[in-house]
Design a protein around this motif. Sequence first.
Motif, mmCIF file in Angstrom:
data_model
loop_
_atom_site.group_PDB
_atom_site.id
_atom_site.type_symbol
_atom_site.label_atom_id
_atom_site.label_comp_id
_atom_site.label_asym_id
_atom_site.label_seq_id
_atom_site.Cartn_x
_atom_site.Cartn_y
_atom_site.Cartn_z
ATOM 1 N N THR A 22 0.811 -1.224 0.000
ATOM 2 C CA THR A 22 0.000 0.000 0.000
ATOM 3 C C THR A 22 0.839 1.268 0.000
ATOM 4 O OG1 THR A 22 -0.131 0.148 2.423
ATOM 5 C CG2 THR A 22 -1.797 -1.196 1.309
ATOM 6 N N ASN A 23 2.159 1.154 -0.076
ATOM 7 C CA ASN A 23 3.007 2.348 0.004
ATOM 8 C C ASN A 23 2.798 3.235 -1.218
ATOM 9 O OD1 ASN A 23 5.571 4.023 -0.353
ATOM 10 N ND2 ASN A 23 5.858 3.179 1.687
ATOM 11 N N SER A 24 2.145 4.362 -1.024
ATOM 12 C CA SER A 24 1.788 5.240 -2.146
ATOM 13 C C SER A 24 3.005 5.939 -2.741
ATOM 14 C CB SER A 24 0.754 6.277 -1.701
ATOM 15 O OG SER A 24 1.284 7.117 -0.695
ATOM 16 N N ASP A 25 4.006 6.254 -1.913
ATOM 17 C CA ASP A 25 5.213 6.905 -2.433
ATOM 18 C C ASP A 25 5.883 6.034 -3.491
ATOM 19 O OD1 ASP A 25 4.970 9.137 -0.829
ATOM 20 O OD2 ASP A 25 6.139 8.277 0.807
ATOM 21 N N ALA A 26 5.991 4.745 -3.197
ATOM 22 C CA ALA A 26 6.655 3.843 -4.135
ATOM 23 C C ALA A 26 5.869 3.726 -5.437
ATOM 24 C CB ALA A 26 6.838 2.460 -3.496
ATOM 25 N N TRP A 27 4.529 3.698 -5.347
ATOM 26 C CA TRP A 27 3.721 3.643 -6.571
ATOM 27 C C TRP A 27 3.914 4.907 -7.411
ATOM 28 C CZ3 TRP A 27 2.421 -0.639 -8.490
ATOM 29 C CH2 TRP A 27 1.937 -1.693 -7.715
ATOM 30 N N ASN A 28 3.907 6.058 -6.739
ATOM 31 C CA ASN A 28 4.094 7.318 -7.461
ATOM 32 C C ASN A 28 5.468 7.365 -8.135
ATOM 33 O OD1 ASN A 28 3.427 9.979 -8.302
ATOM 34 N ND2 ASN A 28 4.553 10.820 -6.577
ATOM 35 N N ASN A 66 -3.670 6.502 -1.219
ATOM 36 C CA ASN A 66 -3.681 7.790 -0.534
ATOM 37 C C ASN A 66 -4.342 8.840 -1.411
ATOM 38 O OD1 ASN A 66 -3.259 10.049 1.001
ATOM 39 N ND2 ASN A 66 -1.056 10.156 0.642
ATOM 40 N N PRO A 67 -5.669 8.966 -1.327
ATOM 41 C CA PRO A 67 -6.389 9.895 -2.216
ATOM 42 C C PRO A 67 -6.124 11.364 -1.947
ATOM 43 C CG PRO A 67 -7.876 8.882 -0.617
ATOM 44 C CD PRO A 67 -6.574 8.180 -0.478
ATOM 45 N N THR A 68 -5.383 11.691 -0.893
ATOM 46 C CA THR A 68 -5.093 13.093 -0.603
ATOM 47 C C THR A 68 -3.649 13.468 -0.952
ATOM 48 O OG1 THR A 68 -4.507 12.566 1.703
ATOM 49 C CG2 THR A 68 -6.792 13.168 1.250
ATOM 50 N N ASP A 69 -2.988 12.638 -1.746
ATOM 51 C CA ASP A 69 -1.612 12.939 -2.150
ATOM 52 C C ASP A 69 -1.633 13.847 -3.377
ATOM 53 O OD1 ASP A 69 1.024 13.044 -2.786
ATOM 54 O OD2 ASP A 69 1.312 10.904 -3.105
ATOM 55 N N GLY A 70 -1.400 15.131 -3.166
ATOM 56 C CA GLY A 70 -1.453 16.113 -4.236
ATOM 57 C C GLY A 70 -0.454 15.850 -5.349
ATOM 58 N N MET A 71 0.724 15.311 -5.000
ATOM 59 C CA MET A 71 1.733 15.026 -6.023
ATOM 60 C C MET A 71 1.245 13.974 -7.002
ATOM 61 S SD MET A 71 5.345 15.006 -3.989
ATOM 62 C CE MET A 71 4.704 13.947 -2.695
ATOM 63 N N SER A 72 0.597 12.938 -6.478
ATOM 64 C CA SER A 72 0.106 11.877 -7.350
ATOM 65 C C SER A 72 -0.993 12.392 -8.281
ATOM 66 C CB SER A 72 -0.419 10.706 -6.510
ATOM 67 O OG SER A 72 0.644 10.072 -5.823
ATOM 68 N N TRP A 73 -1.883 13.222 -7.760
ATOM 69 C CA TRP A 73 -2.925 13.804 -8.607
ATOM 70 C C TRP A 73 -2.304 14.686 -9.698
ATOM 71 C CZ3 TRP A 73 -7.796 12.405 -9.110
ATOM 72 C CH2 TRP A 73 -8.432 11.746 -8.062
ATOM 73 N N TYR A 74 -1.293 15.454 -9.317
ATOM 74 C CA TYR A 74 -0.610 16.314 -10.287
ATOM 75 C C TYR A 74 0.012 15.471 -11.401
ATOM 76 C CZ TYR A 74 2.494 19.929 -12.161
ATOM 77 O OH TYR A 74 3.138 20.803 -12.986
ATOM 78 N N ASN A 75 0.734 14.422 -11.010
ATOM 79 C CA ASN A 75 1.372 13.566 -12.000
ATOM 80 C C ASN A 75 0.344 12.854 -12.869
ATOM 81 O OD1 ASN A 75 3.891 14.302 -11.117
ATOM 82 N ND2 ASN A 75 4.149 12.543 -9.782
ATOM 83 N N LYS A 76 -0.783 12.490 -12.265
ATOM 84 C CA LYS A 76 -1.861 11.876 -13.041
ATOM 85 C C LYS A 76 -2.332 12.839 -14.137
ATOM 86 C CE LYS A 76 -6.485 9.837 -12.543
ATOM 87 N NZ LYS A 76 -7.546 9.450 -11.580
ATOM 88 N N GLY A 77 -2.461 14.106 -13.782
ATOM 89 C CA GLY A 77 -2.836 15.111 -14.764
ATOM 90 C C GLY A 77 -1.820 15.208 -15.888
#
Length: 380
Positions: A104-110, A136-147
Amino acid sequence: MKKLFKGNSESPESTKIKPEMSVERSKESKITDPNYTRDKLYKKGVSLMADEKMDDAVRAFEGALQVDPGHVDSLLKLGYARFHMGDLAGSMDDYNKVHEIDVTNSDAWNLKGLIYYRQKNYEKALECVEKSIDTNPTDGMSWYNKGCYYSLLNHIPEAIEALKRSIEIDVKNAKKAVRDKDFENVRADDGYRRIVEVVVLESVRQGYHKVGQIVWTTMLGKTEVEDAARKLVEKGLLIKEERNVGLSKVEEFEIAPELAAKIGVEKKGLFGTTKKINPLLIQHLKEISEAVHAVKTAIEKGDVEEVIAKMDVFIDPSKRGAQMIEHFFEEHRDIRLFKIRLTDKGYEYLQANKQKMIDLFDHIESQTTKKLRSETTQNT
């Protein structure tokens, strides 16, 4: 350029300690702390990364992992260092080891997504960042990268939606996006132009009132700034004023009073000092304080379902999640991990970690009180 990693830079210990006290404490640490050697090597690696000495940093992290092969932070930083050295295979291997320990480590997925991004495999990058957001649905970096990935795949509505979500979590992402070449495909979209308006509005809120100042601080074009400011005036969010400067007139913009009362503004004073007026921050801190009291009560009662529900207040962006990321980033991550563990393991985990949870929320409560006192004093 995108954010690649969260800003948890460790600073060296304070030098404002008497030498004999420092030596004494060091001896105590070596005896009482079983992770002393690992942590020392880890901190050394972080410091070397900050100095861009990646080869030396890799050796330090590898040393830390020899002591503790399961130290997730060392694996993440080792992968990050290798990524910057161009060793993408080695970096991926490190992130895979993280997921062997905690899937579940979101940093590693990002960060896995960024490897695929570097390889221009945007579909795989998108898959990874989706898993990061699921965790982690509140990780702004991941949302940014998704964009970014959606934009590069020319999926415009999805790119705009992800970018908006990242800005809701961290408004600084708006300023970064307008300079990011990855969003070139979406610049003609109305949604993107509204993001430019957010950047201009935030610049005025921070005390930059002239078009030239906004251009300088945002790196936007003058025409873009003027167009966004005009639309904000039409919407009643900005007020335009003309001031006489010598023989000419200069346009300046101010936040509309009703909006200023809600979001707070920064006013530039004499000698370049800045006075912040932010009633919204005070409100958020008070709400965090109330939520802390509620979750501590639930922990003391030992009701697992209630504790999970109360913890969700600190994670959900529609509640206090965004404010926690802004003011208590590390604590937000700890709460998220506690919630995952409680969901998986239930009552036994709660009892075994009860004091750790109480200590964490006591710390948040203490820091919240300090911030409230500081804001209250500043605004009187």
